[in-house]
Design an enzyme around this catalytic site. Structure first.
Site, PDB file in Angstrom:
ATOM      1  N   PHE A 147      54.841  31.748  48.467  1.00 15.45           N
ATOM      2  CA  PHE A 147      53.899  32.240  49.475  1.00 15.45           C
ATOM      3  C   PHE A 147      54.159  31.475  50.764  1.00 15.45           C
ATOM      4  CE2 PHE A 147      50.110  32.391  52.038  1.00 15.45           C
ATOM      5  CZ  PHE A 147      49.832  33.746  52.032  1.00 15.45           C
ATOM      6  N   ASP A 232      58.387  23.857  53.061  1.00 14.02           N
ATOM      7  CA  ASP A 232      57.131  24.429  53.551  1.00 14.02           C
ATOM      8  C   ASP A 232      55.980  23.600  52.991  1.00 14.02           C
ATOM      9  OD1 ASP A 232      54.811  25.833  54.051  1.00 14.02           O
ATOM     10  OD2 ASP A 232      55.628  27.791  53.521  1.00 14.02           O
ATOM     11  N   LYS A 261      47.829  24.434  58.834  1.00 21.44           N
ATOM     12  CA  LYS A 261      46.516  24.266  58.213  1.00 21.44           C
ATOM     13  C   LYS A 261      45.822  22.975  58.644  1.00 21.44           C
ATOM     14  CE  LYS A 261      47.362  27.385  54.339  1.00 21.44           C
ATOM     15  NZ  LYS A 261      46.666  28.531  54.930  1.00 21.44           N
TER      16      LYS A 261
END
Length: 406
Positions: A147, A232, A261
């Site tokens: 993801f 990531d 984030k």
């Protein structure tokens, strides 16, 4: 004289969203109006312990005083210039973030998906200009169940049909291999490979922690075969796993690091591509950009986030409280929990499907005053703010035990 409008209830607000909001989310039926630390409050005043923390966007809790103060200070001075001009906050942010990660240069962006897209462009350009891959032939190797975001390029190399179906045609140039499979990765890398792009821990897949040595193997392979290791860490980074970065558990330094984030402190969207100078140095003026990327407000908040991490306090808290989380989940094995994976304050918990789906377990926990989020099947994710107390964490585990006992 007109009477003031009556505040709408949670049910009324949820119904009001139905005709005017795109139905791309299926939230739990709670309407948050206020928050502080590890707690949120709905419009009726009911309090909930937040065990999701915005998928790690709220690593430092809701409205951390140092982050709110940094935002307020900057709001009174300057919020946006675009990158057409310099601003007085960006250099300090980039310096501190590069130093924190042990890399050289920063490309500031806004969202996580934007950081991933930027890294894809940079990796391809590096492959053509530095590695010497023939133009138009660069490939990137990714992992199944990944993801990395929801743009059309990214969902094109997803193996989640819910994310992919109906959005093609997709961008070519990606090879998908099983996660945590060194042999498959070795077989996929060839002379056209620009980069291997992976999550050190797969979050959306259910907090999948690879075998010890896997990340070291990725680093060794990419170095040996002359391609980039792009990590990531948008969910796993910035303290979540008990280290500043998840790759640090194997003493690995990637060529390119993706952050987001938590970098925005739960206040503004902030992401970044952080890399070796040789890699980000391939970009020249006009080839890539973002109106809001590196804006003064984002840089001020991002700098304050880096300052919090420089103390090491939050990494230590995640490591120490992670032991409590792991021990508590271990006690629930065979009592409704069939298995779990955890690192630091992050866990994917597999519930006995006979007790309900992940969504149903999440709804029952919500009624007990604890907010979590399901992922696939009967799996729920736990990712509380790193500011959570041991007492609060025990309370959440107690609520899970109670829900499963039913």
């Amino acid at each position: 004289m007109t009477a003031p409008a009556r505040p709408r209830t949670s049910d009324e607000l949820i119904r009001a969203e139905e005709p005017v909001l795109a139905h791309n989310y299926h939230p739990l039926p709670v309407v948050v109006a206020r928050a502080e630390g590890s707690w949120v409050e709905d419009v009726e005043g009911n309090r909930y312990l937040d065990m999701l923390a915005g998928y790690s966007a709220l690593n430092f809790g809701h409205r951390h005083p140092a982050l709110i103060e940094a935002a307020h200070r900057q709001l009174d001075r300057l919020t946006l210039t675009s990158r057409a001009f310099h601003n007085d906050r960006l250099a300090g942010f980039a310096e501190r973030l590069a130093a924190l990660t042990g890399l050289d240069m920063v490309l500031p962006m806004n969202t996580g998906a934007e950081a991933v897209e930027s890294a894809i462009k940079v990796a391809r350009k590096w492959a053509y200009e530095v590695k010497g891959v023939p133009d138009g032939r660069a490939t990137i190797v990714v992992a199944a169940e990944n993801f990395h975001g929801r743009t059309t390029t990214i969902v094109g190399f997803s193996t989640d049909e819910t994310a992919r179906a109906g959005f093609g045609p997709f961008t070519p140039g990606f090879k998908v291999v099983p996660y945590n499979d060194p042999a498959a990765l070795e077989a996929a890398v060839d002379d056209t490979t620009a980069a291997v792009l992976i999550e050190p821990i797969q979050g959306e897949a259910g907090v999948i922690v690879p075998d010890d040595g896997y990340l070291r193997g990725v680093r060794e392979l990419t170095r040996r075969r002359g391609c980039l290791f792009v990590a990531d860490e948008i969910q796993s980074g910035l303290g979540r796993t008990g280290r500043t970065l998840a790759v640090e558990h194997e003493d690995v330094v990637p060529d390119v690091l993706l952050l987001g984030k938590a970098l925005g402190g739960g206040i503004v969207p902030v992401s970044a591509v952080v890399a070796r100078r040789e890699v980000l140095g391939v970009l020249r003026p006009g080839e890539h950009g973002s109106t809001f990327g590196g804006n003064p407000l984002a840089a001020a908040v991002g700098t304050a986030v880096v300052e919090l991490l420089e103390t090491g306090e939050f990494q230590r808290r995640a490591a120490e409280l992670g032991v409590l989380l792991r021990d508590g989940l271990t006690e629930l094995i065979g009592r409704g929990v069939t298995g779990f994976r955890a690192r630091g304050l992050w866990a994917g918990v597999d519930v006995d499907p006979a007790l309900g789906t992940g969504r149903e377990i999440s709804e029952r926990l919500m009624r007990e005053g604890v907010l979590v989020k399901d992922t696939h099947g009967a799996t729920i994710r736990l990712a509380p703010p790193l500011t959570i107390t041991a007492e609060e964490l025990r309370s959440a585990l107690g609520a899970l035990e109670k829900v499963l006992a039913r």
